[in-house]
Write a protein that holds these residues in place. Sequence first.
Motif, PDB file in Angstrom:
ATOM      1  N   ALA A  93       0.888  -1.207  -0.250  1.00 30.60           N
ATOM      2  CA  ALA A  93       0.007  -0.138  -0.217  1.00 30.60           C
ATOM      3  C   ALA A  93       0.798   1.305   0.396  1.00 30.60           C
ATOM      4  O   ALA A  93       0.441   2.356  -1.066  1.00 30.60           O
ATOM      5  CB  ALA A  93      -0.947   0.148   1.251  1.00 30.60           C
ATOM      6  N   GLU A  94       2.063   1.266   1.189  1.00 33.52           N
ATOM      7  CA  GLU A  94       2.483   1.992   0.436  1.00 33.52           C
ATOM      8  C   GLU A  94       3.610   2.202  -0.218  1.00 33.52           C
ATOM      9  O   GLU A  94       3.601   4.092  -0.779  1.00 33.52           O
ATOM     10  CB  GLU A  94       3.860   2.380   2.187  1.00 33.52           C
ATOM     11  N   LEU A  95       4.287   1.532  -1.371  1.00 30.61           N
ATOM     12  CA  LEU A  95       4.444   1.985  -2.107  1.00 30.61           C
ATOM     13  C   LEU A  95       3.485   2.052  -3.755  1.00 30.61           C
ATOM     14  O   LEU A  95       4.003   3.036  -3.866  1.00 30.61           O
ATOM     15  CB  LEU A  95       5.173   0.389  -3.058  1.00 30.61           C
ATOM     16  N   ALA A  96       2.680   1.588  -3.326  1.00 30.19           N
ATOM     17  CA  ALA A  96       1.523   2.089  -4.339  1.00 30.19           C
ATOM     18  C   ALA A  96       1.394   3.709  -4.304  1.00 30.19           C
ATOM     19  O   ALA A  96       0.559   4.295  -5.261  1.00 30.19           O
ATOM     20  CB  ALA A  96       0.217   0.850  -4.122  1.00 30.19           C
ATOM     21  N   GLY A  97       1.415   3.969  -2.841  1.00 34.55           N
ATOM     22  CA  GLY A  97       1.137   5.522  -2.499  1.00 34.55           C
ATOM     23  C   GLY A  97       1.914   7.023  -3.325  1.00 34.55           C
ATOM     24  O   GLY A  97       1.605   7.765  -3.071  1.00 34.55           O
ATOM     25  N   ALA A  98       3.124   5.982  -3.469  1.00 30.53           N
ATOM     26  CA  ALA A  98       4.680   6.534  -3.597  1.00 30.53           C
ATOM     27  C   ALA A  98       4.615   6.678  -5.100  1.00 30.53           C
ATOM     28  O   ALA A  98       5.459   7.436  -6.149  1.00 30.53           O
ATOM     29  CB  ALA A  98       5.646   6.030  -3.451  1.00 30.53           C
ATOM     30  N   GLY A  99       3.438   6.103  -5.708  1.00 31.68           N
ATOM     31  CA  GLY A  99       3.560   5.920  -7.713  1.00 31.68           C
ATOM     32  C   GLY A  99       4.024   4.885  -8.186  1.00 31.68           C
ATOM     33  O   GLY A  99       4.037   4.754  -9.237  1.00 31.68           O
ATOM     34  N   VAL A 100       4.459   3.515  -7.504  1.00 28.57           N
ATOM     35  CA  VAL A 100       5.194   2.325  -7.652  1.00 28.57           C
ATOM     36  C   VAL A 100       3.822   1.303  -8.382  1.00 28.57           C
ATOM     37  O   VAL A 100       2.285   1.411  -7.373  1.00 28.57           O
ATOM     38  CB  VAL A 100       5.668   1.268  -7.302  1.00 28.57           C
ATOM     39  N   ARG A 101       3.824   1.521  -9.593  1.00 36.08           N
ATOM     40  CA  ARG A 101       2.661   0.291  -9.996  1.00 36.08           C
ATOM     41  C   ARG A 101       2.940  -1.425  -9.751  1.00 36.08           C
ATOM     42  O   ARG A 101       4.035  -1.888  -9.750  1.00 36.08           O
ATOM     43  CB  ARG A 101       2.730   0.553 -11.435  1.00 36.08           C
ATOM     44  N   LEU A 102       2.155  -1.867  -9.528  1.00 32.16           N
ATOM     45  CA  LEU A 102       2.550  -3.465  -8.508  1.00 32.16           C
ATOM     46  C   LEU A 102       1.995  -4.529  -9.548  1.00 32.16           C
ATOM     47  O   LEU A 102       0.485  -3.817 -10.259  1.00 32.16           O
ATOM     48  CB  LEU A 102       1.717  -3.313  -7.018  1.00 32.16           C
ATOM     49  N   ALA A 103       2.259  -5.413  -9.755  1.00 31.43           N
ATOM     50  CA  ALA A 103       1.920  -6.487 -10.498  1.00 31.43           C
ATOM     51  C   ALA A 103       1.734  -7.769  -9.543  1.00 31.43           C
ATOM     52  O   ALA A 103       2.892  -8.246  -9.204  1.00 31.43           O
ATOM     53  CB  ALA A 103       2.240  -6.394 -11.520  1.00 31.43           C
ATOM     54  N   LEU A 104       0.478  -8.611  -9.813  1.00 27.99           N
ATOM     55  CA  LEU A 104       0.570  -9.913  -9.061  1.00 27.99           C
ATOM     56  C   LEU A 104       0.563 -11.285 -10.004  1.00 27.99           C
ATOM     57  O   LEU A 104      -0.037 -10.338 -11.279  1.00 27.99           O
ATOM     58  CB  LEU A 104      -0.575  -9.717  -8.299  1.00 27.99           C
ATOM     59  N   PRO A 105       1.339 -12.327  -9.455  1.00 27.95           N
ATOM     60  CA  PRO A 105       1.263 -13.237 -10.630  1.00 27.95           C
ATOM     61  C   PRO A 105       0.176 -13.805 -10.825  1.00 27.95           C
ATOM     62  O   PRO A 105      -0.330 -13.948 -10.195  1.00 27.95           O
ATOM     63  CB  PRO A 105       2.508 -13.972  -9.796  1.00 27.95           C
TER      64      PRO A 105
END
Length: 213
Positions: A93-105
């Motif tokens: 959540a913190e990374l996403a809030g900082a603008g990092v795009r996340l991907a799940l397998p």
Amino acid sequence: MTGEPRIPCGHAALPASANSHAAFAHGADKAALRAMLKAARRALDPLQKAQRDAAIAARVLAWWQGHMAGGAASLLGVYWPLRGEPDLHPVYAELAGAGVRLALPLVLAPDTALAFVEWVPGEDMLSDRMGVAVPAVQRVLDRPPVLLVPCLGFTAERYRLGYGGGYYDRTLEALPRPYTVGIAYAGDQVVFAGAQHDVALDVVMTEGGINEG
């Protein structure tokens, strides 16, 4: 984020540390190690697990901010915790809030490499064919340049022990290989003889520290 091949694993790994579950198990087969590690995770006190998860999450966040933030790696492959794996949702959540795009397998079929779909924490989820949570709306992405890889066990030389499905092995075969960050508990360090095709992780992070090549 390097495409260079990792160290091939043709010999037994170095002995595990004295406080690992399998420090005595040199030469033990992988099935026995998997059973032992699964049992240890099931027996882990929930409060201790939460504390260890928080420590790992803080380590991952600090590592990302110190090594990857502001660089080319704006897309990070993460995992949804299963079978007692470290739960890193707060750092996601913190990374996403900082603008990092996340991907799940995403498992497309047996004996294939993983696909990856974009994930925004909080969006609607459903279970895939393996019972793993994936976004209800699947936005397929290229394989991320950095992957957080859950480990059931790991060796001192950063070789990963998974659940035996081989999905991550097949995912990492294609060059350029992503930068791989193994996630485990410190006591999950084991000893086993790797196969010739095994690829060492770039980093293993636990609540106790970082093992980096």
